[in-house]
Design an enzyme around this catalytic site. Structure first.
Site, mmCIF file in Angstrom:
data_model
loop_
_atom_site.group_PDB
_atom_site.id
_atom_site.type_symbol
_atom_site.label_atom_id
_atom_site.label_comp_id
_atom_site.label_asym_id
_atom_site.label_seq_id
_atom_site.Cartn_x
_atom_site.Cartn_y
_atom_site.Cartn_z
ATOM 1 C CE LYS A 1 -2.249 1.743 3.703
ATOM 2 N NZ LYS A 1 -2.154 3.235 3.691
ATOM 3 C CE LYS B 1 -7.296 6.793 3.921
ATOM 4 N NZ LYS B 1 -5.844 6.534 3.731
ATOM 5 C CG PHE B 2 -8.646 10.190 -5.667
ATOM 6 C CD1 PHE B 2 -7.446 10.808 -5.340
ATOM 7 C CD2 PHE B 2 -8.644 9.279 -6.712
ATOM 8 C CE1 PHE B 2 -6.281 10.531 -6.034
ATOM 9 C CE2 PHE B 2 -7.486 8.991 -7.416
ATOM 10 C CZ PHE B 2 -6.296 9.618 -7.075
ATOM 11 C CG ASN C 1 -14.341 17.133 -14.546
ATOM 12 O OD1 ASN C 1 -14.596 16.362 -15.472
ATOM 13 N ND2 ASN C 1 -13.373 18.037 -14.622
ATOM 14 C CG ASP D 1 -11.416 17.752 -5.468
ATOM 15 O OD1 ASP D 1 -12.244 18.644 -5.774
ATOM 16 O OD2 ASP D 1 -10.211 17.989 -5.235
#
Length: 236
Positions: A39, A68-69, A74, A71
């Site tokens: 990881k 860990k996106f 898009n 936002d």
């Protein structure tokens, strides 16, 4: 060393939480890529970037890119696509980003013949119930995790990251195809560090957790291979 991948026990993901490449590679060179997964989180990715991910991939390791996106849809779509281009095995987004964001991340992987597993983070193992109240969420931590698990499942994600104590119920609700990844794994003598929601490797097996993430118990060990062997034996 026993291979947990050929027994009915959780597979092991090693969290490479180091501040430099030399220290990381010292551990990586001890590990068998047919047994262990790696990881890469925010710390190592910020320091070493995409090149390091590709290097580990070329060594034969399956890489969990744990960024860990979280936002706007898009941005997450484009970031997910860029991450998948690295040849990673697994990728994380925050479940609390909401339905539109999660669906957008899933859509980003449609063009890939061999897309990475898309996993949603529900609650960090350092998270306390009081923290929910501080941001105006007046439900229990368990209920919060279950709600985000259902949302992620409804959006077509492959699984979740969640504390071990909730894993058993999630497996019951969503079935074995829905993958569960659990950090905060400690054997009896380990320090807790900053994690609150922890379980033992033996409990992880009992709860039918698919993957356990182990970081400081290994990275700070004087003999990481001996420690890993001890962890695997404890799950027999």
């Amino acid at each position: 060393m026993l291979n947990p991948n050929i027994f009915h026990m959780p597979k092991i993901i090693i969290a490479l939480d180091f501040c430099n490449k030399k220290s990381a590679m010292k551990l990586v060179n001890l590990l068998n890529p047919s047994i262990f997964y790696l990881k890469i989180g925010k710390e190592m990715f910020t320091i070493l970037g995409c090149k390091f991910v590709k290097e580990l991939h070329q060594l034969g390791f399956n890489i969990f890119l744990d960024l860990k996106f979280h936002d706007i849809p898009n941005t997450v779509f484009n970031a997910t696509k860029a991450a998948a281009d690295l040849g990673i095995w697994m990728l994380s987004v925050h479940a609390s980003g909401g339905k539109e964001m999660l669906i957008s991340a899933k859509k980003a992987l449609k063009s890939f013949k061999k897309a990475p597993l898309l996993i949603a983070v529900t609650a960090l193992t350092s998270f306390k119930e009081e923290a929910l109240k501080e941001i105006g969420i007046n439900i229990s931590l368990t209920e919060y995790i279950l709600k985000l698990s259902k949302l992620s499942n409804d959006c077509g994600l492959d699984g979740i990251v969640c504390p071990g104590k909730e894993a058993k119920k999630i497996k019951f609700l969503f079935g074995n195809k829905y993958k569960i990844i659990t950090p905060g794994i400690r054997i009896a003598k380990d320090l807790l560090y900053d994690q609150n929601n922890i379980i033992t490797p033996k409990k992880a097996k009992e709860y039918k957790i698919d993957y356990i993430v182990i970081g400081r118990s290994i990275t700070m060990s004087k003999n990481p291979i001996k420690k890993l062997d001890l962890i695997i034996k404890s799950m027999q």
